[in-house]
Design a protein around this motif. Structure first.
Motif, PDB file in Angstrom:
ATOM      1  N   GLY A 160       0.810  -1.205   0.000  1.00  0.00           N
ATOM      2  CA  GLY A 160       0.000   0.000   0.000  1.00  0.00           C
ATOM      3  C   GLY A 160       0.848   1.261   0.000  1.00  0.00           C
ATOM      4  O   GLY A 160       1.976   1.274   0.487  1.00  0.00           O
ATOM      5  N   GLY A 161       0.257   2.330  -0.529  1.00  0.00           N
ATOM      6  CA  GLY A 161       0.970   3.598  -0.602  1.00  0.00           C
ATOM      7  C   GLY A 161       0.234   4.742   0.058  1.00  0.00           C
ATOM      8  O   GLY A 161       0.488   5.910  -0.235  1.00  0.00           O
ATOM      9  N   CYS A 162      -0.708   4.423   0.953  1.00  0.00           N
ATOM     10  CA  CYS A 162      -1.451   5.445   1.688  1.00  0.00           C
ATOM     11  C   CYS A 162      -0.838   5.565   3.082  1.00  0.00           C
ATOM     12  O   CYS A 162      -1.012   4.668   3.921  1.00  0.00           O
ATOM     13  CB  CYS A 162      -2.925   5.068   1.784  1.00  0.00           C
ATOM     14  N   ASP A 163      -0.137   6.639   3.341  1.00  0.00           N
ATOM     15  CA  ASP A 163       0.627   6.765   4.580  1.00  0.00           C
ATOM     16  C   ASP A 163      -0.239   6.718   5.838  1.00  0.00           C
ATOM     17  O   ASP A 163       0.231   6.316   6.906  1.00  0.00           O
ATOM     18  CB  ASP A 163       1.449   8.052   4.572  1.00  0.00           C
ATOM     19  N   ARG A 164      -1.503   7.133   5.721  1.00  0.00           N
ATOM     20  CA  ARG A 164      -2.318   7.147   6.935  1.00  0.00           C
ATOM     21  C   ARG A 164      -2.521   5.732   7.490  1.00  0.00           C
ATOM     22  O   ARG A 164      -2.820   5.557   8.665  1.00  0.00           O
ATOM     23  CB  ARG A 164      -3.669   7.825   6.685  1.00  0.00           C
ATOM     24  N   TYR A 165      -2.368   4.729   6.632  1.00  0.00           N
ATOM     25  CA  TYR A 165      -2.480   3.348   7.090  1.00  0.00           C
ATOM     26  C   TYR A 165      -1.130   2.764   7.492  1.00  0.00           C
ATOM     27  O   TYR A 165      -1.060   1.914   8.383  1.00  0.00           O
ATOM     28  CB  TYR A 165      -3.077   2.462   5.983  1.00  0.00           C
ATOM     29  N   SER A 166      -0.072   3.195   6.831  1.00  0.00           N
ATOM     30  CA  SER A 166       1.194   2.466   6.958  1.00  0.00           C
ATOM     31  C   SER A 166       2.333   3.222   7.631  1.00  0.00           C
ATOM     32  O   SER A 166       3.327   2.600   8.021  1.00  0.00           O
ATOM     33  CB  SER A 166       1.669   2.048   5.554  1.00  0.00           C
ATOM     34  N   GLN A 167       2.217   4.534   7.793  1.00  0.00           N
ATOM     35  CA  GLN A 167       3.351   5.341   8.245  1.00  0.00           C
ATOM     36  C   GLN A 167       4.013   4.798   9.514  1.00  0.00           C
ATOM     37  O   GLN A 167       5.223   4.601   9.570  1.00  0.00           O
ATOM     38  CB  GLN A 167       2.892   6.784   8.472  1.00  0.00           C
ATOM     39  N   ILE A 168       3.229   4.515  10.536  1.00  0.00           N
ATOM     40  CA  ILE A 168       3.776   4.080  11.812  1.00  0.00           C
ATOM     41  C   ILE A 168       4.458   2.712  11.712  1.00  0.00           C
ATOM     42  O   ILE A 168       5.354   2.387  12.489  1.00  0.00           O
ATOM     43  CB  ILE A 168       2.659   4.037  12.885  1.00  0.00           C
ATOM     44  N   PHE A 169       4.052   1.910  10.720  1.00  0.00           N
ATOM     45  CA  PHE A 169       4.567   0.543  10.609  1.00  0.00           C
ATOM     46  C   PHE A 169       5.739   0.401   9.643  1.00  0.00           C
ATOM     47  O   PHE A 169       6.212  -0.711   9.406  1.00  0.00           O
ATOM     48  CB  PHE A 169       3.442  -0.404  10.180  1.00  0.00           C
ATOM     49  N   LYS A 170       6.226   1.497   9.106  1.00  0.00           N
ATOM     50  CA  LYS A 170       7.264   1.402   8.075  1.00  0.00           C
ATOM     51  C   LYS A 170       8.498   0.617   8.497  1.00  0.00           C
ATOM     52  O   LYS A 170       9.094  -0.076   7.669  1.00  0.00           O
ATOM     53  CB  LYS A 170       7.633   2.803   7.577  1.00  0.00           C
ATOM     54  N   PRO A 171       8.910   0.662   9.779  1.00  0.00           N
ATOM     55  CA  PRO A 171      10.060  -0.179  10.159  1.00  0.00           C
ATOM     56  C   PRO A 171       9.800  -1.671  10.001  1.00  0.00           C
ATOM     57  O   PRO A 171      10.744  -2.463   9.953  1.00  0.00           O
ATOM     58  CB  PRO A 171      10.266   0.192  11.641  1.00  0.00           C
ATOM     59  N   LEU A 172       8.538  -2.076   9.927  1.00  0.00           N
ATOM     60  CA  LEU A 172       8.194  -3.492   9.820  1.00  0.00           C
ATOM     61  C   LEU A 172       7.967  -3.949   8.381  1.00  0.00           C
ATOM     62  O   LEU A 172       7.885  -5.154   8.124  1.00  0.00           O
ATOM     63  CB  LEU A 172       6.910  -3.787  10.613  1.00  0.00           C
ATOM     64  N   LEU A 173       7.853  -3.008   7.455  1.00  0.00           N
ATOM     65  CA  LEU A 173       7.349  -3.343   6.129  1.00  0.00           C
ATOM     66  C   LEU A 173       8.441  -3.827   5.175  1.00  0.00           C
ATOM     67  O   LEU A 173       9.621  -3.537   5.347  1.00  0.00           O
ATOM     68  CB  LEU A 173       6.645  -2.122   5.526  1.00  0.00           C
ATOM     69  N   LEU A 174       7.995  -4.543   4.140  1.00  0.00           N
ATOM     70  CA  LEU A 174       8.891  -4.999   3.084  1.00  0.00           C
ATOM     71  C   LEU A 174       9.400  -3.813   2.284  1.00  0.00           C
ATOM     72  O   LEU A 174       8.735  -2.771   2.177  1.00  0.00           O
ATOM     73  CB  LEU A 174       8.144  -5.953   2.142  1.00  0.00           C
ATOM     74  N   ASP A 175      10.539  -3.976   1.688  1.00  0.00           N
ATOM     75  CA  ASP A 175      11.116  -2.945   0.819  1.00  0.00           C
ATOM     76  C   ASP A 175      10.452  -3.046  -0.557  1.00  0.00           C
ATOM     77  O   ASP A 175      10.618  -4.035  -1.271  1.00  0.00           O
ATOM     78  CB  ASP A 175      12.627  -3.142   0.704  1.00  0.00           C
ATOM     79  N   VAL A 176       9.695  -2.040  -0.907  1.00  0.00           N
ATOM     80  CA  VAL A 176       8.915  -2.053  -2.146  1.00  0.00           C
ATOM     81  C   VAL A 176       9.349  -0.898  -3.042  1.00  0.00           C
ATOM     82  O   VAL A 176       9.583   0.219  -2.566  1.00  0.00           O
ATOM     83  CB  VAL A 176       7.402  -1.932  -1.832  1.00  0.00           C
ATOM     84  N   GLU A 177       9.464  -1.173  -4.330  1.00  0.00           N
ATOM     85  CA  GLU A 177       9.722  -0.098  -5.290  1.00  0.00           C
ATOM     86  C   GLU A 177       8.417   0.654  -5.516  1.00  0.00           C
ATOM     87  O   GLU A 177       7.426   0.090  -5.982  1.00  0.00           O
ATOM     88  CB  GLU A 177      10.227  -0.671  -6.616  1.00  0.00           C
ATOM     89  N   ARG A 178       8.386   1.937  -5.174  1.00  0.00           N
ATOM     90  CA  ARG A 178       7.160   2.723  -5.243  1.00  0.00           C
ATOM     91  C   ARG A 178       7.179   3.619  -6.481  1.00  0.00           C
ATOM     92  O   ARG A 178       8.138   4.332  -6.729  1.00  0.00           O
ATOM     93  CB  ARG A 178       7.027   3.581  -3.991  1.00  0.00           C
ATOM     94  N   VAL A 179       6.098   3.567  -7.241  1.00  0.00           N
ATOM     95  CA  VAL A 179       5.994   4.316  -8.490  1.00  0.00           C
ATOM     96  C   VAL A 179       4.831   5.304  -8.389  1.00  0.00           C
ATOM     97  O   VAL A 179       3.770   4.968  -7.858  1.00  0.00           O
ATOM     98  CB  VAL A 179       5.752   3.356  -9.679  1.00  0.00           C
ATOM     99  N   ASP A 180       5.026   6.509  -8.920  1.00  0.00           N
ATOM    100  CA  ASP A 180       3.945   7.501  -8.936  1.00  0.00           C
ATOM    101  C   ASP A 180       2.721   6.936  -9.652  1.00  0.00           C
ATOM    102  O   ASP A 180       2.819   6.427 -10.771  1.00  0.00           O
ATOM    103  CB  ASP A 180       4.389   8.777  -9.649  1.00  0.00           C
ATOM    104  N   SER A 181       1.579   7.045  -9.013  1.00  0.00           N
ATOM    105  CA  SER A 181       0.349   6.499  -9.587  1.00  0.00           C
ATOM    106  C   SER A 181      -0.279   7.491 -10.572  1.00  0.00           C
ATOM    107  O   SER A 181       0.015   8.691 -10.539  1.00  0.00           O
ATOM    108  CB  SER A 181      -0.647   6.190  -8.481  1.00  0.00           C
ATOM    109  N   PRO A 182      -1.151   7.020 -11.434  1.00  0.00           N
ATOM    110  CA  PRO A 182      -1.901   7.934 -12.300  1.00  0.00           C
ATOM    111  C   PRO A 182      -2.747   8.869 -11.438  1.00  0.00           C
ATOM    112  O   PRO A 182      -3.394   8.424 -10.491  1.00  0.00           O
ATOM    113  CB  PRO A 182      -2.796   6.998 -13.121  1.00  0.00           C
TER     114      PRO A 182
END
Length: 453
Positions: A160-182
């Motif tokens: 996911g790329g919505c920080d409101r869901y994931s920001q606090i958990f970033k130390p736990l998350l997989l390393d993902v290549e993030r691309v600008d969405s349409p």
């Protein structure tokens, strides 16, 4: 203390509600629902609310649908559940047989889970193991879009790329290549989603080209980024993505959890682009809002990489206790029967026209409505401070939440995402109910901004 207040007190004493700041419940306590009927839910005091969001996008054919009730009752008197390893049952078999006639051509095998996030985890693990077992051990990374949403478990949240869901958990998350969405409403290329050539795809192309040897899969919500703000984009993006994944031997994972099952006007959103993903996840509407069920559907090519003698160590060792639940499968079978027998997609095509006409007539003149966008039975209103600049409201103003509270008082459940008010009602909604839904949205938006002055 009356019954309502006592139930609310007990609820808040024991229950932590999802996706909520529980302190908000001091001002707006939980609404205690007694029953549902069609597009309406009713609280224990008899107040009715039109469920404009299909109770988090799951309900297709209305609350307490008699056909589905009967199918569930019948199945409950035969078999509720059985271990799905080395055992099976008719509802699961019939469900898969029916689905194979509907999914994009080339998909052939179904793996069962019990919620959308779990089906994403299944897809990610299968993709990695597929490459590992076909001699491409370097392919360990995944590519996902900004503003994407794929669920709340750690692997799904990583995508996911919505920080409101994931920001606090970033130390736990997989390393993902993030691309600008349409972002068609704020297109950097000055184009329109209806006639562009998906110029924004260059970001994806560049990322994949640079990292293709390490990329296992690209995961995407086809046609619409749901929780990211109902961002609708061109099918050309998907066409280009399918070709790019083919070129570099990368799996394409289509997350159809929210937009599958007819939401976008096609049974599955991938059909708008005429593409077949390597893996596709389905949940939410598959049981019409009744029971948890999720599926990861894949091509035979993917499946064949796991098929071998047990001692070869190529099995997919993954399970859920409620995999292939008979009750859920029976409901899903009845859901697919309703689609076929009631010509749901054809009927929805006309309802979608009605929704668009009423929404545009009653919402576009509001000064803070920047855009009304729609695909199939999904409509969204983006609220902005200024139509020319498309300037967003400050996040802590909670504009959407304030409008949500006003709409509840008026009898409509709209639960916006940020500053996007959206409509994703059950398919059984009629024209009068559509008009009521849009009227309340209009009144609530106008009332909020009038009170801000």
């Amino acid at each position: 203390m009356n019954k309502v207040k006592e139930l609310q007190r007990k609820d808040l004493q024991y229950i932590w509600h999802p996706c909520s700041q529980m302190k908000d419940y001091e001002e707006l306590p939980p609404i205690i629902v007694k029953k549902g009927d069609g597009v309406f839910i009713e609280d224990i005091e008899g107040k009715r609310y039109l469920d404009a969001v299909s109770s988090w996008w799951v309900n297709l054919f209305g609350h307490s649908n008699q056909r589905i009730n009967d199918a569930l009752y019948k199945q409950a008197n035969q078999l509720e559940h059985v271990i799905f390893a080395n055992f099976s049952h008719e509802p699961a078999i019939e469900l898969c047989e029916r689905l194979m006639k509907l999914v994009p051509k080339g998909l052939g095998k179904v793996f069962f889970a019990d919620n959308g996030s779990s089906s994403i985890e299944v897809a990610l693990k299968i993709s990695f193991q597929y490459h590992y077992q076909t001699g491409k051990e370097k392919k360990k990374k995944f590519v996902a879009l900004t503003d994407a949403y794929h669920g709340e478990t750690i692997g799904a949240l990583s995508m996911g790329g919505c920080d409101r869901y994931s920001q606090i958990f970033k130390p736990l998350l997989l390393d993902v290549e993030r691309v600008d969405s349409p972002d068609c409403y704020r297109c950097k290329y000055g184009k329109c989603r209806d006639n562009c050539d998906a110029e924004c795809f260059e970001h994806m192309e560049e990322t994949v080209k640079e990292n293709h040897e390490e990329i296992s899969a690209v995961i995407i919500e086809p046609m619409v980024q749901g929780a990211g703000g109902i961002k609708i984009y061109s099918p050309k993006y998907l066409k280009k993505l399918r070709a790019l994944c083919d070129k570099y031997d990368i799996n394409l994972i289509a997350d159809e959890i929210a937009m599958g099952m007819g939401r976008t006007g096609k049974m599955f959103a991938c059909e708008h682009a005429g593409i077949t993903p390597d893996l596709m996840t389905v949940s939410k509407g598959i049981t019409a809002g009744y029971l948890p069920l999720a599926l990861t559907i894949m091509t035979d090519k993917i499946y064949d990489a796991f098929y071998d003698d047990y001692t070869a160590g190529r099995s997919f060792i993954h399970s859920h206790s409620y995999s292939g639940n008979a009750l859920a499968c029976s409901v899903a079978v009845e859901t697919l029967k309703i689609f076929e027998e009631d010509n749901v997609l054809q009927v929805n095509e006309e309802k979608a026209k009605v929704l668009r006409k009423i929404a545009e007539e009653k919402l576009l003149d509001i000064p803070q409505v920047g855009e009304y966008r729609q695909i199939g039975m999904v409509g969204a209103v983006e609220l902005v401070q200024d139509k020319e600049s498309k300037e967003r409201f400050l996040w802590d103003e909670r504009v959407g939440y304030q409008i949500y509270k006003i709409a509840l008082e008026k009898g409509v459940l709209i639960r916006p995402m940020g500053d996007v008010v959206y409509f994703m009602p059950p398919y059984v909604i009629n024209e009068e109910e559509i008009e009521f839904m849009i009227d309340v949205a209009r009144e609530s938006i106008l009332e909020y901004f009038e009170n801000r002055k």
